[in-house]
Design a protein around this motif. Structure first.
Motif, PDB file in Angstrom:
ATOM      1  N   MET A   1       0.843  -1.192   0.000  1.00 43.48           N
ATOM      2  CA  MET A   1       0.000   0.000   0.000  1.00 43.48           C
ATOM      3  C   MET A   1       0.883   1.248   0.000  1.00 43.48           C
ATOM      4  N   THR A   2       0.526   2.239  -0.809  1.00 45.11           N
ATOM      5  CA  THR A   2       1.326   3.451  -0.934  1.00 45.11           C
ATOM      6  C   THR A   2       1.058   4.420   0.218  1.00 45.11           C
ATOM      7  N   LEU A   3       1.977   5.369   0.396  1.00 43.69           N
ATOM      8  CA  LEU A   3       1.811   6.437   1.375  1.00 43.69           C
ATOM      9  C   LEU A   3       1.161   7.612   0.654  1.00 43.69           C
ATOM     10  N   PRO A   4      -0.073   7.992   1.026  1.00 49.03           N
ATOM     11  CA  PRO A   4      -0.831   8.993   0.264  1.00 49.03           C
ATOM     12  C   PRO A   4      -0.072  10.287   0.013  1.00 49.03           C
ATOM     13  N   PHE A   5      -0.025  10.686  -1.244  1.00 44.56           N
ATOM     14  CA  PHE A   5       0.574  11.921  -1.729  1.00 44.56           C
ATOM     15  C   PHE A   5       2.084  11.998  -1.512  1.00 44.56           C
ATOM     16  N   VAL A   6       2.704  10.908  -1.062  1.00 43.67           N
ATOM     17  CA  VAL A   6       4.151  10.882  -0.868  1.00 43.67           C
ATOM     18  C   VAL A   6       4.790   9.845  -1.782  1.00 43.67           C
ATOM     19  N   SER A   7       4.211   8.636  -1.833  1.00 44.58           N
ATOM     20  CA  SER A   7       4.750   7.573  -2.672  1.00 44.58           C
ATOM     21  C   SER A   7       4.532   7.863  -4.150  1.00 44.58           C
ATOM     22  N   TYR A   8       5.365   7.231  -4.976  1.00 44.58           N
ATOM     23  CA  TYR A   8       5.171   7.283  -6.421  1.00 44.58           C
ATOM     24  C   TYR A   8       3.989   6.390  -6.796  1.00 44.58           C
ATOM     25  N   GLY A   9       3.238   6.810  -7.789  1.00 44.16           N
ATOM     26  CA  GLY A   9       2.125   6.000  -8.281  1.00 44.16           C
ATOM     27  C   GLY A   9       1.038   6.881  -8.847  1.00 44.16           C
ATOM     28  N   GLY A  10       0.774   6.753 -10.134  1.00 45.43           N
ATOM     29  CA  GLY A  10      -0.220   7.603 -10.773  1.00 45.43           C
ATOM     30  C   GLY A  10      -1.612   7.417 -10.208  1.00 45.43           C
ATOM     31  N   SER A  11      -2.063   6.159 -10.075  1.00 43.23           N
ATOM     32  CA  SER A  11      -3.403   5.899  -9.549  1.00 43.23           C
ATOM     33  C   SER A  11      -3.532   6.415  -8.120  1.00 43.23           C
ATOM     34  N   SER A  12      -2.503   6.184  -7.328  1.00 45.10           N
ATOM     35  CA  SER A  12      -2.541   6.614  -5.934  1.00 45.10           C
ATOM     36  C   SER A  12      -2.621   8.125  -5.817  1.00 45.10           C
ATOM     37  N   LEU A  13      -1.811   8.842  -6.585  1.00 42.37           N
ATOM     38  CA  LEU A  13      -1.801  10.303  -6.511  1.00 42.37           C
ATOM     39  C   LEU A  13      -3.125  10.892  -6.985  1.00 42.37           C
ATOM     40  N   LEU A  14      -3.659  10.362  -8.082  1.00 45.88           N
ATOM     41  CA  LEU A  14      -4.923  10.886  -8.599  1.00 45.88           C
ATOM     42  C   LEU A  14      -6.084  10.573  -7.658  1.00 45.88           C
ATOM     43  N   ALA A  15      -6.142   9.328  -7.180  1.00 41.69           N
ATOM     44  CA  ALA A  15      -7.234   8.938  -6.291  1.00 41.69           C
ATOM     45  C   ALA A  15      -7.153   9.679  -4.965  1.00 41.69           C
ATOM     46  N   THR A  16      -5.944   9.874  -4.448  1.00 43.40           N
ATOM     47  CA  THR A  16      -5.800  10.624  -3.199  1.00 43.40           C
ATOM     48  C   THR A  16      -6.231  12.067  -3.394  1.00 43.40           C
ATOM     49  N   GLY A  17      -5.927  12.637  -4.567  1.00 44.10           N
ATOM     50  CA  GLY A  17      -6.372  13.994  -4.855  1.00 44.10           C
ATOM     51  C   GLY A  17      -7.888  14.105  -4.841  1.00 44.10           C
ATOM     52  N   VAL A  18      -8.563  13.133  -5.473  1.00 43.20           N
ATOM     53  CA  VAL A  18     -10.029  13.130  -5.487  1.00 43.20           C
ATOM     54  C   VAL A  18     -10.574  12.946  -4.079  1.00 43.20           C
ATOM     55  N   SER A  19      -9.987  12.005  -3.327  1.00 40.54           N
ATOM     56  CA  SER A  19     -10.460  11.722  -1.977  1.00 40.54           C
ATOM     57  C   SER A  19     -10.295  12.926  -1.055  1.00 40.54           C
ATOM     58  N   LEU A  20      -9.124  13.569  -1.102  1.00 41.43           N
ATOM     59  CA  LEU A  20      -8.905  14.749  -0.265  1.00 41.43           C
ATOM     60  C   LEU A  20      -9.764  15.918  -0.725  1.00 41.43           C
ATOM     61  N   GLY A  21     -10.010  16.012  -2.034  1.00 37.49           N
ATOM     62  CA  GLY A  21     -10.903  17.054  -2.531  1.00 37.49           C
ATOM     63  C   GLY A  21     -12.298  16.906  -1.945  1.00 37.49           C
ATOM     64  N   MET A  22     -12.790  15.664  -1.891  1.00 42.27           N
ATOM     65  CA  MET A  22     -14.093  15.411  -1.267  1.00 42.27           C
ATOM     66  C   MET A  22     -14.068  15.785   0.205  1.00 42.27           C
ATOM     67  N   LEU A  23     -13.008  15.373   0.906  1.00 43.20           N
ATOM     68  CA  LEU A  23     -12.908  15.668   2.339  1.00 43.20           C
ATOM     69  C   LEU A  23     -12.883  17.166   2.591  1.00 43.20           C
TER      70      LEU A  23
END
Length: 392
Positions: A347-369
């Protein structure tokens, strides 16, 4: 029922106010700043961790960090755009998003690939790959919150039961990949939301027992799961494994680290830039930077929960709590694996680890929050009058 749950439209004067000024006036700028710092730290650590991987693959030294910067900027842009939406728009799009991402997860055994990692979690697009489970998590939380809230209205649907059935179905589909880490996240987030919604403690204890029983079944029937559990329980850590290299790097780093560029773990771990990025931070920059990263995750989570604790709209409160829980638990799992407090999860570290899906999904999730924790004038008026707030 929808209007009862989500409230009437805001005052005409508020509706006429331009979106961006209204967003800037109501958004939590401290949280935005903390997320930006996390992203910049991710780029800093990417500069340290990704060149060895690029060298092994015959690529430009900054190939992966450049991609991380591009995906990160897109993720930040997605976060800002989503944070401007109103709760009802988020609920509608999350409902559509849940249907699409859940279908994508179900089709993984047929159309997906494992990239040689033993778990079919990705769709290969040729130039990039996408992991649908990363996007499934936040939209499931918002959709489940809507179902739970609907059941609170008189004559409403059995939303809590429906959300539980969906949580089990989603977790089962993820476990079949196998991806027990993401399945556990889904169930834990749902359980916390159910608790906030007023679930009896006996029911939650029963669900926890069912999860344990499922884990035992998975251990006895999944070689992938059993191998990771056995490695975690083994009192002797093989120094040539990923966990062995990570824990050794953390010990070597001490309080201030061995120095920028002097770390060795990034040359030994194939996933140093993703799953074990915290080991790179600990080795080169020491415990001091690790504490800063932990502090940022704690600040974002606790600040969101504090703002949600004053929220009177049940849907916003439940959805925001679930999103904050996802963000916090994923960061705890990632860092817990690196120090061997938890079994390996991938599992990646949100907004810190490399990973396109992780970075995009974390952006959407934090945007909702962030959207759910925006200040709403109706709350202040409701507090003054002793009434519940209304949200458009």
């Amino acid at each position: 029922m929808t209007e009862m749950v989500f409230g009437a439209e805001g005052a005409p004067s508020a509706e006429r106010e331009p979106i961006v000024p209204r967003w800037w006036r109501t958004v939590d700028r401290w949280t935005l700043s903390a997320v930006l710092v996390l992203f910049l730290l991710g780029l800093l650590l990417g500069l340290a961790a990704s060149p060895p991987l690029a060298a092994r693959n015959g690529l430009d030294p900054f190939h992966y960090v450049t991609r991380q910067a591009v995906f990160g900027v897109v993720g930040l842009a997605a976060m800002l755009i989503v944070s401007m939406w109103e709760p009802r728009a988020l609920r509608r799009w999350a409902t559509i998003g849940f249907g699409l991402t859940f279908l994508a997860v179900l089709l993984l055994p047929v159309l997906g690939t494992d990239f040689g990692k033993g778990a079919t979690r990705w769709y290969s697009l040729g130039f990039a790959s996408i992991q649908p489970s990363e996007f499934l998590k936040p939209v499931f939380v918002v959709f489940a919150a809507w179902l739970m809230t609907g059941s609170m209205a008189r004559g409403g649907p059995p939303g809590k039961s429906l959300s539980f059935g969906l949580a089990v179905a989603v977790a089962a589909s993820l476990a079949l990949q196998p991806d027990f880490g993401q399945a556990s996240l889904i169930l834990a987030a749902w359980g916390l939301m159910y608790f906030v919604a007023g679930a009896p403690m006996l029911l939650l204890v029963s669900l926890a027992g069912a999860v344990v029983a499922t884990g035992i079944f998975a251990y006895n029937n999944s070689e992938h799961f059993a191998r990771r559990i056995d490695g975690y329980l083994d009192p002797v850590v093989d120094p040539t494994t990923q966990i062995g290299y990570a824990t050794a790097a953390i010990r070597e780093g001490g309080f201030l680290g061995v120095g920028v560029g002097e770390g060795l773990v990034k040359w030994r771990l194939p996933d140093a830039h993703t799953d074990f990025i915290i080991a790179v931070a600990a080795e080169e920059y020491g415990l001091l930077l690790v504490l800063v990263i932990i502090g940022l995750f704690a600040f974002i989570t606790l600040r969101a929960l504090f703002r949600l604790s004053r929220e009177r709209d049940a849907f916003i409160r439940l959805a925001g709590t679930g999103l904050a829980a996802l963000f916090a638990m994923q960061s705890v799992i990632n860092m817990g694996v690196a120090v061997r407090l938890l079994p390996a999860k991938g599992m990646t570290l949100p907004f810190v680890s490399y990973g396109g899906s992780s970075l995009l999904a974390t952006g959407v999730s934090l945007g909702m929050l962030i959207a759910f924790t925006r200040t709403r004038p109706q709350d202040d008026l409701g507090d003054a009058l002793g009434l519940g707030g209304r949200h458009g």
